[in-house]
Design an enzyme around this catalytic site. Sequence first.
Site, PDB file in Angstrom:
ATOM      1  N   ASN A 208     -63.419 -41.619  -0.529  1.00  0.00           N
ATOM      2  CA  ASN A 208     -64.814 -42.095  -0.461  1.00  0.00           C
ATOM      3  C   ASN A 208     -64.979 -43.581  -0.791  1.00  0.00           C
ATOM      4  OD1 ASN A 208     -64.217 -41.403  -3.137  1.00  0.00           O
ATOM      5  ND2 ASN A 208     -66.342 -40.949  -3.625  1.00  0.00           N
TER       6      ASN A 208
ATOM      7  N   SER B  93     -61.170 -34.206  -6.171  1.00  0.00           N
ATOM      8  CA  SER B  93     -62.010 -33.034  -6.461  1.00  0.00           C
ATOM      9  C   SER B  93     -61.506 -32.242  -7.668  1.00  0.00           C
ATOM     10  CB  SER B  93     -62.029 -32.129  -5.234  1.00  0.00           C
ATOM     11  OG  SER B  93     -60.713 -31.695  -4.958  1.00  0.00           O
TER      12      SER B  93
ATOM     13  N   GLU C 117     -59.840 -38.123 -12.698  1.00  0.00           N
ATOM     14  CA  GLU C 117     -61.190 -38.624 -12.420  1.00  0.00           C
ATOM     15  C   GLU C 117     -61.781 -37.707 -11.365  1.00  0.00           C
ATOM     16  OE1 GLU C 117     -62.874 -41.176 -13.758  1.00  0.00           O
ATOM     17  OE2 GLU C 117     -61.295 -41.892 -15.089  1.00  0.00           O
TER      18      GLU C 117
ATOM     19  N   CYS D 121     -68.940 -40.106  -6.183  1.00  0.00           N
ATOM     20  CA  CYS D 121     -68.768 -39.117  -7.261  1.00  0.00           C
ATOM     21  C   CYS D 121     -69.893 -39.175  -8.286  1.00  0.00           C
ATOM     22  CB  CYS D 121     -67.431 -39.338  -7.947  1.00  0.00           C
ATOM     23  SG  CYS D 121     -67.228 -41.009  -8.568  1.00  0.00           S
TER      24      CYS D 121
END
Length: 442
Positions: free
Chosen positions: A99, A173, A194, A228
């Site tokens: 992302n 994820s 993370e 996120c």
Amino acid sequence: MDYKTNINFRKETLIKLLNAVITHEKEIIQALYDDFKKPAFEAVLTETSYVISELKDTIKNIKKWSKPKRVFPSILNFPSKDYIYKEPYGKVLIIAPWNYPFQLALCPLISAVAAGNQVVVKPSELTPKTSEIIAEIIAKVFDKTHVEVIEGGVEVSQKLLSERWDYIFFTGSVAVGKIVAKAAAENLTPVTLELGGKNPCIIDETANLKMAAKRIVWGKFMNAGQTCIAPDYILIQKDMKSHFIGYLKEEITKAYGKNPSESPDYARIVNTKNWQRLVDMIEPEKVIFGGQSDIKNCYIAPTLMEEPLPYSQVMKDEIFGPILPIIAYENETDIETVISRYEKSLALYLFTENHIFTKQMIQKYSFGGGCVNDTMVHFSNKRLPFGGVGHSGIGAYHGSLSFDVFSHRKSILKKSNFLDLPMRYAPYKDKLATIKTILKWL
Ligand code: NAD
């Protein structure tokens, strides 16, 4: 190898990396656009300039961060000089998501290199153009035995995880985070994870609704919601809801126009699999704005959904896309009922002018980090540790903390020979009462 012990060498390679990123900035921006139409403005703000600033900060501070730190000695060891030495872990594996594919691969890499490690980076296969340019830049700057990019998908990642590492830094994820943690446990390898979560955004009756709408639209629809720390869903005091929805609609139209599919400032969903996952969350009867989608272009309009049911698809897991559920609450018990359905989130946002409410919410809920009267911007302060808690992650980084993440802190006590108190040595006969008195005063 020089990088393990020679700080100047590490600094020089980081300067080379800085020059390479600056030289290739246009290509990086193009790659991000080709991968999922990331707007140039967002690419500069959240990817290239962020990495450049991280590099400059690290280059400036590397000597200071790597120096042994002297700490106060304990009187028990008098006379001594006590230090914390920073030692590179050794072989570090970094696995990155898609992302923010440039920033989230490069930032941990910069700190791992600064701390003196050998590094392997596995960028995401879902953003192949960015992965390619990362590999090209790294191959130009570093010797392969120092830093290497290994491109590929799940199999490559799994193969890397089956090897032995001295540190693993994973961003992605929760589900894959668990796979990484299991693989790391095999060799007791320390990890930073993370991860993500369902980030609530709470708006009370004292909030500046217009400002809240503007800042939430910015945080939610940047990168088409694929962030996120994007607000996941809104909890709003029930009397404010209809007014606030009006402002949200206004702000979305202001930002992306009447038809966001034509806006150059609106990104696309990364692939058809994620597009389908998101489209399945959209229940037409709950949509009050947007809802349009187009699989050919992986497009989903900024979408508002009002009062989705607790067990509907959109309220199950992290949304990670441009769909924003809005749920009204009457009192704090209602807020708790919703938030307690989920694991601890990566972020939480509060929009309020009420200091007591702010204090209560911050104390009551455990989450990675967040903002009061804004969204996402806590990420940009290098002095704030960034990371999750519980299912949203293990560990935190940014700024000098990132250097520490990739360093083992080795404690060294340097003892002088000029004084050697006999008290601690056996035989202990007759010494117990004296040592008890001394310990009482320490
Ligand atoms: P992902 O977990 O699917 O993939 C991340 C990386 O893991 C990729 O490089 C991928 O190749 C690899 N991978 C995927 N499946 C694997 C498997 N079975 N075994 C081993 N490796 C595997 O995540 P994503 O879709 O790239 O990113 C989205 C997620 O990442 C979201 O949940 C988001 O919240 C989270 N995220 C967190 C942060 C943060 O800083 N906390 C930042 C960005 C994204």
